[in-house]
Design a protein around this motif. Sequence first.
Motif, PDB file in Angstrom:
ATOM      1  N   UNK A 105       0.815  -1.215   0.000  1.00  0.00           N
ATOM      2  CA  UNK A 105       0.000   0.000   0.000  1.00  0.00           C
ATOM      3  C   UNK A 105       0.850   1.266   0.000  1.00  0.00           C
ATOM      4  N   UNK A 106       2.006   1.238   0.645  1.00  0.00           N
ATOM      5  CA  UNK A 106       2.888   2.411   0.619  1.00  0.00           C
ATOM      6  C   UNK A 106       3.489   2.587  -0.773  1.00  0.00           C
ATOM      7  N   UNK A 107       3.950   1.496  -1.364  1.00  0.00           N
ATOM      8  CA  UNK A 107       4.533   1.589  -2.699  1.00  0.00           C
ATOM      9  C   UNK A 107       3.491   2.065  -3.714  1.00  0.00           C
ATOM     10  N   UNK A 108       2.249   1.561  -3.607  1.00  0.00           N
ATOM     11  CA  UNK A 108       1.196   2.014  -4.517  1.00  0.00           C
ATOM     12  C   UNK A 108       0.897   3.497  -4.315  1.00  0.00           C
ATOM     13  N   UNK A 109       0.922   3.936  -3.062  1.00  0.00           N
ATOM     14  CA  UNK A 109       0.721   5.358  -2.771  1.00  0.00           C
ATOM     15  C   UNK A 109       1.790   6.212  -3.453  1.00  0.00           C
ATOM     16  N   UNK A 110       3.037   5.784  -3.366  1.00  0.00           N
ATOM     17  CA  UNK A 110       4.126   6.567  -3.981  1.00  0.00           C
ATOM     18  C   UNK A 110       4.032   6.555  -5.500  1.00  0.00           C
ATOM     19  N   UNK A 111       3.636   5.417  -6.060  1.00  0.00           N
ATOM     20  CA  UNK A 111       3.449   5.341  -7.505  1.00  0.00           C
ATOM     21  C   UNK A 111       2.310   6.260  -7.959  1.00  0.00           C
ATOM     22  N   UNK A 112       1.232   6.294  -7.193  1.00  0.00           N
ATOM     23  CA  UNK A 112       0.119   7.188  -7.542  1.00  0.00           C
ATOM     24  C   UNK A 112       0.581   8.641  -7.567  1.00  0.00           C
TER      25      UNK A 112
END
Length: 228
Positions: A105-112
């Motif tokens: 979820x953190x990695x997806x947040x940064x990608x977003x």
Amino acid sequence: MSNWHDELGVFDLETTGIDVESARVVSAHVGLLDHTGQVARRRDWLVDPGVEIPAGATAVHGITTEHARASGMPAARAVAEIVAALRELFNRGVPVVAYNAPYDFTLLDREAHRHGITPLVSPGPIIDPLVIDKAVDKYRRGKRTLEVTALHYGVDLTDAHDAGADAIAAGRVAQALARVHTEALALEAAELHRLQIAWCQEQADDFQAYMRRERDPAFTTSGTWPVR
């Protein structure tokens, strides 16, 4: 009243590395399991991350830079679709399972943020079998990787480090936890989400204390869950 584990979203990413601030999505899975653990719906993505995929990452998930470039979806489009698929589940009130949720979820947040996509805001309810297993079976010895934990709970994982295989196995581990630890986990999904915030912090504090005592007096780690 339905149980939190009767219908579960499942989510997993395979990526270019372990640093959530710099790693990019290479493949992803968002699916839905019924109460028996059968796949009711699934969506898989192969992504061109826009950067070289390190050999070490390819050794884990098997996806090369060349394959991702030739067959993968552009990263911005893929990330937007992954975020939208998860948002739809959360909007329906479906809990989403992610093993070691702060990573995905953190990695997806940064990608977003990287691609100018509106990120998930306070996503939940999330079910993290890693955190829950450590809380309900605190003193079990050995590793707590998904492969080891799946074996412990009798869940088949035949293609580890494939996003779909890992996500589905994690969902089935969550359902196995609910069966084995019925009394401890007889909770509303929202309450279980809140408990995991506290459990993850306690587990991080314990690990930090151990590392400072045994290996590195300056060691620090984060217990923030589910997005760091």
